[in-house]
Design an enzyme around this catalytic site. Structure first.
Site, PDB file in Angstrom:
ATOM      1  N   CYS A   1       0.839  -1.204   0.000  1.00 24.87           N
ATOM      2  CA  CYS A   1       0.000   0.000   0.000  1.00 24.87           C
ATOM      3  C   CYS A   1       0.875   1.257   0.000  1.00 24.87           C
ATOM      4  O   CYS A   1       1.739   1.432   0.862  1.00 24.87           O
ATOM      5  CB  CYS A   1      -0.918  -0.017   1.220  1.00 24.87           C
ATOM      6  SG  CYS A   1      -1.804   1.532   1.462  1.00 24.87           S
TER       7      CYS A   1
ATOM      8  N   ASN B   1     -13.255  10.006  -1.323  1.00 21.93           N
ATOM      9  CA  ASN B   1     -13.754   9.072  -2.319  1.00 21.93           C
ATOM     10  C   ASN B   1     -13.925   7.703  -1.658  1.00 21.93           C
ATOM     11  O   ASN B   1     -13.128   7.313  -0.798  1.00 21.93           O
ATOM     12  CB  ASN B   1     -12.783   8.973  -3.507  1.00 21.93           C
ATOM     13  CG  ASN B   1     -12.798  10.236  -4.343  1.00 21.93           C
ATOM     14  OD1 ASN B   1     -13.843  10.857  -4.519  1.00 21.93           O
ATOM     15  ND2 ASN B   1     -11.643  10.642  -4.855  1.00 21.93           N
TER      16      ASN B   1
ATOM     17  N   THR C   1      -8.517   5.734  -6.230  1.00 20.14           N
ATOM     18  CA  THR C   1      -7.367   5.069  -6.852  1.00 20.14           C
ATOM     19  C   THR C   1      -6.399   4.471  -5.839  1.00 20.14           C
ATOM     20  O   THR C   1      -5.641   3.568  -6.177  1.00 20.14           O
ATOM     21  CB  THR C   1      -6.587   6.057  -7.744  1.00 20.14           C
ATOM     22  OG1 THR C   1      -6.207   7.194  -6.963  1.00 20.14           O
ATOM     23  CG2 THR C   1      -7.437   6.512  -8.924  1.00 20.14           C
TER      24      THR C   1
ATOM     25  N   HIS D   1      -8.287   8.366   2.872  1.00 26.74           N
ATOM     26  CA  HIS D   1      -7.605   9.667   2.839  1.00 26.74           C
ATOM     27  C   HIS D   1      -8.624  10.763   2.595  1.00 26.74           C
ATOM     28  O   HIS D   1      -9.598  10.581   1.874  1.00 26.74           O
ATOM     29  CB  HIS D   1      -6.518   9.705   1.760  1.00 26.74           C
ATOM     30  CG  HIS D   1      -6.964   9.232   0.420  1.00 26.74           C
ATOM     31  ND1 HIS D   1      -7.028   7.900   0.086  1.00 26.74           N
ATOM     32  CD2 HIS D   1      -7.402   9.907  -0.663  1.00 26.74           C
ATOM     33  CE1 HIS D   1      -7.474   7.778  -1.137  1.00 26.74           C
ATOM     34  NE2 HIS D   1      -7.715   8.992  -1.622  1.00 26.74           N
TER      35      HIS D   1
END
Ligand code: 5GP
Ligand code: ZN
Length: 114
Positions: free
Chosen positions: A5, A88, A96, A101
């Site tokens: 990640c 998002n 993405t 975040h």
């Protein structure tokens, strides 16, 4: 920590990135592809995938994200005129990087969401 990640690598220091803020729960960086004159990302150190995985015990971390965003935008003198905070969540939102975040966008008049 998730091994492959991007934001976990930044959190641990394995990947060098200029941090605007770094504490025990969250860090903040400039977005590499800014969509506004100021485009920050405030990121928890814990690997939470997205908003669907936020639980009550994440309360202090999520609160810290908002406190850090407010302090950074205040320090950039963007607090008074206002700014946008966005998260998002998943594919339809165009997410993405699957590590929670907060986008913090400011410095211009922003259009409607969506
Ligand atoms: P998402 O589309 O998942 O909501 O947001 C991910 C954000 O991370 C994007 O706005 C993208 O520009 C940003 N980003 C992706 N890779 C990097 C990187 O290596 N460094 C920085 N600073 N931002 C990145
Ligand atoms: Zn992660």
């Amino acid at each position: 920590m998730s091994d492959d990640c991007l934001f976990c690598k930044m959190a641990s220091g394995a990947l060098d990135v200029g941090k605007l803020h770094d504490d025990d729960l969250v860090f903040a960086i400039k977005d590499i592809n800014p969509r506004a004159p100021t485009h920050l990302l405030v990121i928890p150190k814990e690997h939470i995938v997205d908003g669907r995985d936020v639980r009550a015990e994440h309360g202090p971390t999520v609160a810290r994200m908002f406190v850090v965003a407010a302090a950074l935008m205040e320090s950039l003198q963007l607090a008074k005129r206002g700014y946008r905070i966005a998260f998002n969540v998943g594919e339809d939102a165009g997410m993405t990087v699957p590590h929670l975040h907060m986008h913090v966008l400011g410095g211009r008049r922003l259009g409607a969401e969506g």
